[in-house]
Structures are given as structure tokens and as C-alpha cells.
Write an enzyme that holds these catalytic residues in place. Structure first.
Site, PDB file in Angstrom:
ATOM      1  N   SER A  16       0.803 -46.505  22.153  1.00 50.47           N
ATOM      2  CA  SER A  16      -0.062 -48.237  21.823  1.00 50.47           C
ATOM      3  C   SER A  16       0.052 -49.698  22.358  1.00 50.47           C
ATOM      4  O   SER A  16      -0.181 -50.058  21.775  1.00 50.47           O
ATOM      5  CB  SER A  16       0.144 -48.075  20.102  1.00 50.47           C
ATOM      6  OG  SER A  16       1.648 -48.937  19.839  1.00 50.47           O
ATOM      7  N   GLU A 179       9.393 -67.516  33.146  1.00 52.91           N
ATOM      8  CA  GLU A 179       9.864 -68.047  31.740  1.00 52.91           C
ATOM      9  C   GLU A 179      10.092 -68.657  30.603  1.00 52.91           C
ATOM     10  O   GLU A 179      10.246 -69.395  29.609  1.00 52.91           O
ATOM     11  CB  GLU A 179       8.055 -67.088  31.013  1.00 52.91           C
ATOM     12  CG  GLU A 179       6.976 -66.775  32.089  1.00 52.91           C
ATOM     13  CD  GLU A 179       5.840 -66.005  31.579  1.00 52.91           C
ATOM     14  OE1 GLU A 179       4.796 -66.444  32.138  1.00 52.91           O
ATOM     15  OE2 GLU A 179       6.088 -65.254  31.618  1.00 52.91           O
TER      16      GLU A 179
END
Length: 485
Positions: A16, A179
Site C-alpha cells: 500500500s 533531516e
């Protein structure tokens, strides 16, 4: 091409993620039935996982329910489960969930199962340094990061050392590692600086470690150097050419290029180095003969099909083709290509040209107003790159309410230096480790259907007896009345 009893061509999609979701949506108007099988009930926007881990976004803002996303697509069905087998001969997919097995037949198969964290043969490192591949990972890391500050406050109150608690190590200087390190630095220097009394969070050490000689290698030497400089400006220690050789609960050992070995004491560690393809790649390789590369990715034809099996498309992080990078756009573009090819076949149209990836560039945010972006020949850093990063990620978030929610959360964080998602629990930190100690994992916590029926009958008799006694006490007025023994 084969079909099922209802006359519709049956397409099974495994996964998914970006490949699975975009492939399913691209088949919306095709004369097919689509069955998506995925191990989670949500579509995860993985590039923003680190913001869940550092309290900027909630998990719901980057992981909308797959059923909700596909609710309006009448030819799509979603099944929860981990795919454990694909049989290319019988054209079936087998998946399990909590000990229950389901087998689904297909005419065409799209395999977009993604990748997992690679510890380069040191899988035991995962116990001490979670990766960044799932919501569970992000919530565990959130608990570990915020929990380290809490434990340091208690230790300082007792007069004990806190250095190992206030040292955060991020392994891997790719986009995720950069990040993550940048956000932990902002968390310590700005968000939490007034919240504690016994510790000064601004004294926390944030260390970014990588065996590579530069930060952000895919961005090129120039942007890599700028990213390193920006990280150092906000207090991140960048240690390059350092390989992790050992790790335990309280720290890790590094081996530098000169062969020397040193230790860093750190309780909160993050692993953002390396990925490996889903084990289904090996399953497909064994049955088709298609080779695997060192990361477990499978070689596919130029049209993204499995060699010898034109009915099977493999997408995204699972494939080895033309040195394609493991980024979301490869999966998205591949999914749309595969869906178009399926539709062409059903309409007896000519095949498409071989798949060609269009590189839309790469971006990485370092801190507020600090980012780097590489778009073709254009190399940017600073505020402009940061604004580009915001715009691009907002566009690719799935769903209007998720975009609005993310925008509001970013406003809270980037304007006010606050973070709305700071709630952590012990369960977040220890649940994964506890489940791994069960021989059958979470399945051990669920009663088998037959056992459940027998237990239910025994429980029914007990509940009936209890209900009768409660009614008797009320009817005879015996509640609150002292009765001599």
C-alpha cells in the site's frame, strides 16, 4: 488472458506504499477487479516519518487509511495481511494475519512491497537503534528521543551523569539521516530549552555518523558540502568516514579510516543507513531465475515485468534496473506505467516503450529555513530550497485533510518553535521488543478460532451466574446492608 467467474480481469497488488496505491488508483477506469494486499491499513508517506518521530506531525497526517483513500473506487478491494508466498505457476498470492491464511488468485500481479532497513548483516543493532521505515519505528523513536530528555532530568536531579542520555547519534548521512539530525538539534536548541529545570537541553550533543566521505552523496559534492556546513551551524557534529562496528544499550563503537576504534556513549540512537528489498524479491527470484543484487533487489525487464512472466510487474525499491534510485517517484511513475500497460493489453493495444524514469529532483530539509535541492542542473540551498521542499511535500501528501493538517502543524513548528505531537508512552518504546520475545510474535496473543469458541462457552456460564447474583441483590434490597457473618 485468463479471467475469473465474473468475467473481470483480476489484478492483485501487493503493498500500500507509493507503488501499490498509485498502481491501484491508476486502474480506476480499467475493466478489472483490483485486490490490494498490504501488511498495514494505511498508506504511509515515508519521507515525512522523521517528523512524526520528532513531534512535528501526527501519524494520521502522513498515513491516511487505505480504505478511505480508495473508498470511491468501486473496482478496488483491500485485504490486510503480510504476503508470505507468491506462486507464479498457479498464479496465487498467500497472505497471513494473526495466524489466519488467505489465498487470492490473479491474472496480473503488481508487486510493490517496498524495502526494509538494512543493518548490513548486524541485525542485532535494531534492538538499540530503530530504523525509519514504519509508523511503529517513528513512534518508538519519538519515545526514545523525548524519553532520553526525561531520564536526563531525573538523573540530573539525583546528581548523576547525563552525558549518555543527552547524546543523540544518527547513523547514515543520506536525506533521512540529515533531516533527522537537523530536527533533533532544533528540538534540543529551541523547542525544549525552557521546559526542564535540572538540565539545559541546549547542551545536548547531536552526532551524525556515516562511513561515506560526504553528506548526501546523491546530491553531489557541492550541495553535500553546503548541507554539512548548515548542519554544523545548528550544532550537529558531522563525523564522516566512521563505520559502526558495535552497538549496545548505552552506546556504539566506531572505526575510523585510520583503523582506530572509539566509543560514543549514547542511549538514543537512530539508524538511517541502508535499505534492503522485501523478502518477496527472493521468492520471485527462486521461481523465475531472475538475479538479485547485493541489496536483494530483483532484475526486471525494461517494461518492469519479471523475466519469463509478463503477467507480473515489480516496482519501486524492489527492482534493479538502470541504476534507478530508491525514491518515491520511481515507484509512482512505475505504477502508472504498469497500470497503462495492463489497460493496453486488455484493449489489444500495442505495448508501450520501455519504462523511462523522469527525475524530478531531490530535496532534503535541514532545519527551519535551511534545505538543499537538486533539480536537474539547478542546485539550491537556503530559504528558497526550503520553500520548494514545503510545496512539493504538500502536493504529494494524500488527501485534502492531511494537507491541511500538515500545513497547520508546520505553522506551529516553524513559526512558534513548538511541536504539537510530544506525547510518548513506555509502550511505544518497548512494545516492539516485547513482541519479538514471543516465539510467534503477536499471533501468540490471539486465541485460535476453535479454542476461542470453547473459552467463550465457559465464560458465558460465569457471566450468567454473576448476572443472576447481581439481580438477586437488587431485588432483595441487600445492597449496602450489613449482614452478620
Amino acid at each position: 488472458m485468463a479471467s475469473k467467474d465474473n468475467g473481470k480481469h483480476q489484478v492483485v497488488v501487493i503493498g500500500s506504499g507509493f507503488g501499490g496505491l498509485f498502481g491501484t488508483k491508476a486502474l480506476k477506469r480499467s475493466d478489472v477487479d483490483v485486490t490490494m494486499v498490504a501488511k498495514t491499513t494505511h498508506h504511509l508517506f515515508q519521507p515525512l516519518l522523521y517528523q512524526v518521530a520528532t513531534g512535528i506531525l501526527s501519524q494520521g497526517e502522513i498515513a491516511p487509511p487505505t480504505r478511505e483513500v480508495l473508498a470511491g473506487q468501486k473496482n478496488a478491494q483491500v485485504l490486510l495481511g503480510t504476503v508470505t508466498d507468491v506462486n507464479l505457476e498457479t498464479r496465487t498470492v498467500t497472505h497471513h494475519v494473526l495466524g489466519r491464511e488467505t489465498t487470492t488468485s490473479y491474472d496480473t500481479l503488481i508487486v510493490a512491497a517496498g524495502a526494509s532497513q538494512s543493518y548490513f548483516g548486524n541485525d542485532h543493532f535494531a534492538e538499540f537503534a530503530p530504523g525509519m521505515k514504519s509508523i511503529d519505528d517513528a513512534l518508538e523513536l519519538r519515545g526514545r528521543i523525548f524519553g532520553a530528555f526525561e531520564m536526563a532530568e531525573n538523573a540530573a536531579k539525583r546528581g548523576e551523569p547525563t552525558d549518555h542520555l543527552l547524546t543523540f547519534v544518527v547513523v547514515g548521512a543520506g536525506p533521512t539521516g540529515v533531516e533527522m539530525a537537523g530536527q533533533i538539534a532544533e528540538l534540543a536548541r529551541k523547542t525544549l530549552r525552557k521546559d526542564f529545570r535540572s538540565i539545559d537541553t541546549r547542551n545536548a550533543r547531536i552526532i551524525l555518523v556515516d562511513a561515506a566521505p560526504q553528506v548526501l552523496p546523491p546530491f553531489g559534492a557541492k550541495l553535500g558540502a553546503k548541507a554539512k556546513a548548515e548542519l554544523e551551524k545548528i550544532g550537529v557534529e558531522v563525523q564522516l568516514g566512521a563505520m559502526v562496528t558495535s552497538m549496545d544499550e548505552r552506546g556504539l563503537e566506531l572505526k575510523d579510516k585510520d583503523g582506530s576504534v572509539r566509543r560514543i556513549d549514547s542511549v538514543a540512537k537512530v539508524w538511517a543507513a541502508g535499505v534492503q528489498a522485501n523478502p518477496l524479491s527472493k521468492t520471485l527470484s527462486e521461481q523465475s531465475g531472475a538475479p538479485l543484487d547485493r541489496a536483494g533487489r530483483i532484475s526486471v525487464n525494461p517494461d518492469l515485468t519479471l523475466p519469463g512472466h509478463p503477467e507480473v510487474f515489480v516496482l519501486g525499491d524492489m527492482i534493479s534496473l538502470d541504476n534507478l534510485p530508491g525514491v518515491a517517484q520511481v515507484a509512482i511513475q512505475g505504477a502508472k506505467y504498469a497500470a497503462k500497460e495492463i489497460d493496453n493489453r486488455l484493449k489489444n493495444k500495442a505495448p508501450q516503450q520501455p519504462f523511462k524514469y523522469f527525475d524530478k529532483g531531490s530535496m532534503a530539509i535541514i532545519a527551519k529555513f535551511r534545505a538543499v535541492a537538486s533539480v536537474g542542473k539547478l542546485k539550491l540551498n537556503g530559504t528558497i530550497a526550503w520553500l520548494m521542499w514545503l510545496a512539493v511535500h504538500l502536493v504529494y501528501l494524500t488527501g485534502f485533510k492531511n494537507r491541511v493538517g500538515a500545513l497547520l502543524s508546520w505553522a506551529i513548528t516553524f513559526i512558534g518553535n513548538d511541536r504539537s505531537e510530544r506525547t510518548v508512552t513506555e509502550q511505544q518504546i518497548f512494545a516492539r521488543l516485547a513482541l519479538e520475545k514471543l516465539e510467534g510474535g503477536s499471533q501468540d496473543l490471539v486465541t485460535a478460532p476453535g479454542e476461542f469458541d470453547a473459552a467463550q462457552e465457559a465464560q458465558r456460564a460465569e457471566l450468567e451466574e454473576k448476572a443472576a447474583e447481581e439481580a438477586r441483590l437488587t431485588d432483595q434490597g441487600q445492597r449496602g446492608v450489613h449482614v452478620d457473618a
